[in-house]
Design a protein around this motif. Sequence first.
Motif, PDB file in Angstrom:
ATOM      1  N   ARG A  65      26.242  34.859  55.395  1.00 17.70           N
ATOM      2  CA  ARG A  65      27.200  35.093  56.479  1.00 17.70           C
ATOM      3  C   ARG A  65      27.256  36.599  56.684  1.00 17.70           C
ATOM      4  O   ARG A  65      27.857  37.311  55.882  1.00 17.70           O
ATOM      5  CB  ARG A  65      28.555  34.507  56.122  1.00 17.70           C
ATOM      6  N   ARG A  66      26.608  37.062  57.712  1.00 21.96           N
ATOM      7  CA  ARG A  66      26.495  38.494  57.981  1.00 21.96           C
ATOM      8  C   ARG A  66      27.863  39.107  58.285  1.00 21.96           C
ATOM      9  O   ARG A  66      28.621  38.584  59.096  1.00 21.96           O
ATOM     10  CB  ARG A  66      25.551  38.746  59.158  1.00 21.96           C
ATOM     11  N   GLY A  67      28.170  40.209  57.590  1.00 21.18           N
ATOM     12  CA  GLY A  67      29.400  40.945  57.835  1.00 21.18           C
ATOM     13  C   GLY A  67      30.666  40.163  57.560  1.00 21.18           C
ATOM     14  O   GLY A  67      31.734  40.473  58.087  1.00 21.18           O
ATOM     15  N   TYR A  68      30.591  39.140  56.730  1.00 19.49           N
ATOM     16  CA  TYR A  68      31.716  38.239  56.474  1.00 19.49           C
ATOM     17  C   TYR A  68      32.935  38.970  55.904  1.00 19.49           C
ATOM     18  O   TYR A  68      34.063  38.665  56.258  1.00 19.49           O
ATOM     19  CB  TYR A  68      31.264  37.130  55.516  1.00 19.49           C
ATOM     20  N   TYR A  69      32.702  39.911  55.031  1.00 19.34           N
ATOM     21  CA  TYR A  69      33.802  40.649  54.416  1.00 19.34           C
ATOM     22  C   TYR A  69      34.078  41.910  55.222  1.00 19.34           C
ATOM     23  O   TYR A  69      33.374  42.909  55.110  1.00 19.34           O
ATOM     24  CB  TYR A  69      33.488  40.978  52.952  1.00 19.34           C
ATOM     25  N   GLY A 118      33.505  42.739  58.134  1.00 18.54           N
ATOM     26  CA  GLY A 118      32.470  43.196  59.039  1.00 18.54           C
ATOM     27  C   GLY A 118      31.408  44.086  58.428  1.00 18.54           C
ATOM     28  O   GLY A 118      30.516  44.554  59.126  1.00 18.54           O
ATOM     29  N   CYS A 119      31.479  44.300  57.105  1.00 18.50           N
ATOM     30  CA  CYS A 119      30.529  45.253  56.525  1.00 18.50           C
ATOM     31  C   CYS A 119      29.764  44.735  55.314  1.00 18.50           C
ATOM     32  O   CYS A 119      28.761  45.335  54.933  1.00 18.50           O
ATOM     33  CB  CYS A 119      31.234  46.566  56.172  1.00 18.50           C
ATOM     34  N   VAL A 120      30.194  43.651  54.695  1.00 16.96           N
ATOM     35  CA  VAL A 120      29.486  43.117  53.530  1.00 16.96           C
ATOM     36  C   VAL A 120      29.192  41.640  53.790  1.00 16.96           C
ATOM     37  O   VAL A 120      30.082  40.883  54.175  1.00 16.96           O
ATOM     38  CB  VAL A 120      30.306  43.264  52.228  1.00 16.96           C
ATOM     39  N   ASP A 121      27.943  41.251  53.570  1.00 13.99           N
ATOM     40  CA  ASP A 121      27.545  39.855  53.751  1.00 13.99           C
ATOM     41  C   ASP A 121      28.115  38.974  52.644  1.00 13.99           C
ATOM     42  O   ASP A 121      28.378  39.446  51.531  1.00 13.99           O
ATOM     43  CB  ASP A 121      26.018  39.712  53.702  1.00 13.99           C
ATOM     44  N   ALA A 122      28.268  37.714  52.963  1.00 15.88           N
ATOM     45  CA  ALA A 122      28.571  36.697  51.962  1.00 15.88           C
ATOM     46  C   ALA A 122      27.304  35.881  51.739  1.00 15.88           C
ATOM     47  O   ALA A 122      26.630  35.493  52.693  1.00 15.88           O
ATOM     48  CB  ALA A 122      29.690  35.782  52.434  1.00 15.88           C
ATOM     49  N   ARG A 123      26.982  35.643  50.492  1.00 16.58           N
ATOM     50  CA  ARG A 123      25.897  34.720  50.161  1.00 16.58           C
ATOM     51  C   ARG A 123      26.530  33.355  49.906  1.00 16.58           C
ATOM     52  O   ARG A 123      27.521  33.247  49.193  1.00 16.58           O
ATOM     53  CB  ARG A 123      25.172  35.155  48.887  1.00 16.58           C
ATOM     54  N   VAL A 124      25.938  32.330  50.468  1.00 14.37           N
ATOM     55  CA  VAL A 124      26.363  30.962  50.196  1.00 14.37           C
ATOM     56  C   VAL A 124      25.360  30.404  49.198  1.00 14.37           C
ATOM     57  O   VAL A 124      24.155  30.384  49.463  1.00 14.37           O
ATOM     58  CB  VAL A 124      26.399  30.114  51.485  1.00 14.37           C
ATOM     59  N   LEU A 125      25.869  29.976  48.059  1.00 13.29           N
ATOM     60  CA  LEU A 125      25.020  29.464  46.980  1.00 13.29           C
ATOM     61  C   LEU A 125      25.306  27.996  46.749  1.00 13.29           C
ATOM     62  O   LEU A 125      26.426  27.522  46.926  1.00 13.29           O
ATOM     63  CB  LEU A 125      25.250  30.245  45.692  1.00 13.29           C
ATOM     64  N   ARG A 126      24.256  27.277  46.283  1.00 13.16           N
ATOM     65  CA  ARG A 126      24.380  25.838  46.026  1.00 13.16           C
ATOM     66  C   ARG A 126      23.751  25.510  44.682  1.00 13.16           C
ATOM     67  O   ARG A 126      22.692  26.031  44.342  1.00 13.16           O
ATOM     68  CB  ARG A 126      23.663  25.055  47.119  1.00 13.16           C
ATOM     69  N   LEU A 127      24.414  24.616  43.965  1.00 11.88           N
ATOM     70  CA  LEU A 127      23.901  24.066  42.716  1.00 11.88           C
ATOM     71  C   LEU A 127      23.815  22.555  42.884  1.00 11.88           C
ATOM     72  O   LEU A 127      24.822  21.905  43.161  1.00 11.88           O
ATOM     73  CB  LEU A 127      24.822  24.404  41.545  1.00 11.88           C
ATOM     74  N   ASP A 136      27.770  39.910  48.728  1.00  8.80           N
ATOM     75  CA  ASP A 136      26.397  40.326  48.489  1.00  8.80           C
ATOM     76  C   ASP A 136      26.307  41.505  47.521  1.00  8.80           C
ATOM     77  O   ASP A 136      25.305  41.667  46.841  1.00  8.80           O
ATOM     78  CB  ASP A 136      25.751  40.696  49.830  1.00  8.80           C
ATOM     79  N   ASP A 137      27.365  42.290  47.421  1.00 12.29           N
ATOM     80  CA  ASP A 137      27.349  43.449  46.519  1.00 12.29           C
ATOM     81  C   ASP A 137      27.916  43.149  45.134  1.00 12.29           C
ATOM     82  O   ASP A 137      28.012  44.037  44.298  1.00 12.29           O
ATOM     83  CB  ASP A 137      28.066  44.644  47.148  1.00 12.29           C
ATOM     84  N   ASN A 138      28.260  41.889  44.864  1.00 11.48           N
ATOM     85  CA  ASN A 138      28.796  41.513  43.551  1.00 11.48           C
ATOM     86  C   ASN A 138      27.638  41.027  42.669  1.00 11.48           C
ATOM     87  O   ASN A 138      27.465  39.842  42.407  1.00 11.48           O
ATOM     88  CB  ASN A 138      29.870  40.430  43.698  1.00 11.48           C
ATOM     89  N   THR A 139      26.830  41.972  42.220  1.00 14.67           N
ATOM     90  CA  THR A 139      25.601  41.635  41.498  1.00 14.67           C
ATOM     91  C   THR A 139      25.866  40.923  40.173  1.00 14.67           C
ATOM     92  O   THR A 139      25.087  40.059  39.784  1.00 14.67           O
ATOM     93  CB  THR A 139      24.744  42.895  41.266  1.00 14.67           C
ATOM     94  N   ALA A 140      26.946  41.266  39.495  1.00 16.80           N
ATOM     95  CA  ALA A 140      27.244  40.607  38.214  1.00 16.80           C
ATOM     96  C   ALA A 140      27.537  39.122  38.434  1.00 16.80           C
ATOM     97  O   ALA A 140      27.034  38.262  37.704  1.00 16.80           O
ATOM     98  CB  ALA A 140      28.414  41.294  37.519  1.00 16.80           C
ATOM     99  N   ALA A 141      28.346  38.809  39.442  1.00 12.95           N
ATOM    100  CA  ALA A 141      28.668  37.407  39.718  1.00 12.95           C
ATOM    101  C   ALA A 141      27.423  36.652  40.179  1.00 12.95           C
ATOM    102  O   ALA A 141      27.188  35.522  39.740  1.00 12.95           O
ATOM    103  CB  ALA A 141      29.770  37.317  40.771  1.00 12.95           C
ATOM    104  N   ILE A 142      26.630  37.273  41.036  1.00 11.04           N
ATOM    105  CA  ILE A 142      25.412  36.614  41.517  1.00 11.04           C
ATOM    106  C   ILE A 142      24.492  36.283  40.347  1.00 11.04           C
ATOM    107  O   ILE A 142      23.955  35.172  40.263  1.00 11.04           O
ATOM    108  CB  ILE A 142      24.697  37.490  42.565  1.00 11.04           C
TER     109      ILE A 142
END
Length: 155
Positions: A137-141, A143-152, A117-123
Amino acid sequence: MIRIRPASSEDLAVLRALETACFGRDAWGEEAIEGELAGVPATRCVLTAEDPEAAGDPCDVIVGYASLLAVDATADVQRIAVRPDRRREGIGQLLLDALLETARERGCAEALLEVRDDNTAAIAMYEAVGFAEIARRRGYYHGCVDARVLRLAPV
């Protein structure tokens, strides 16, 4: 001019070094990278980005790599790693484009990925080609950083 080519087992040490430089404690170990390479071409595509004008040392020439898992109609972007000193040059975009082309060639209808979630350049890069968030996915990394699941879809 950056050149994209298939990775091989001879690239293992450089890919491992890229993992450490790019992902720190989230880096894949050598066995995980070997597993990606072992799945080529059945279910995996692993690519390197090379700068042919760089010095002869493989760690200087290979400036990024990417991995795709493609099974049935779904492609999963496993990794895109670009050496920190070579970011913001479009190398990640070249690798992503090559992975998506492979997904299309393999008949995939959609592509998925997870990104910190904090990788703004990649997002921003992913959203620019049409990826949209479908889950978190809350706290995936650690326990402190969320993971965003993206779909194309379509790829």
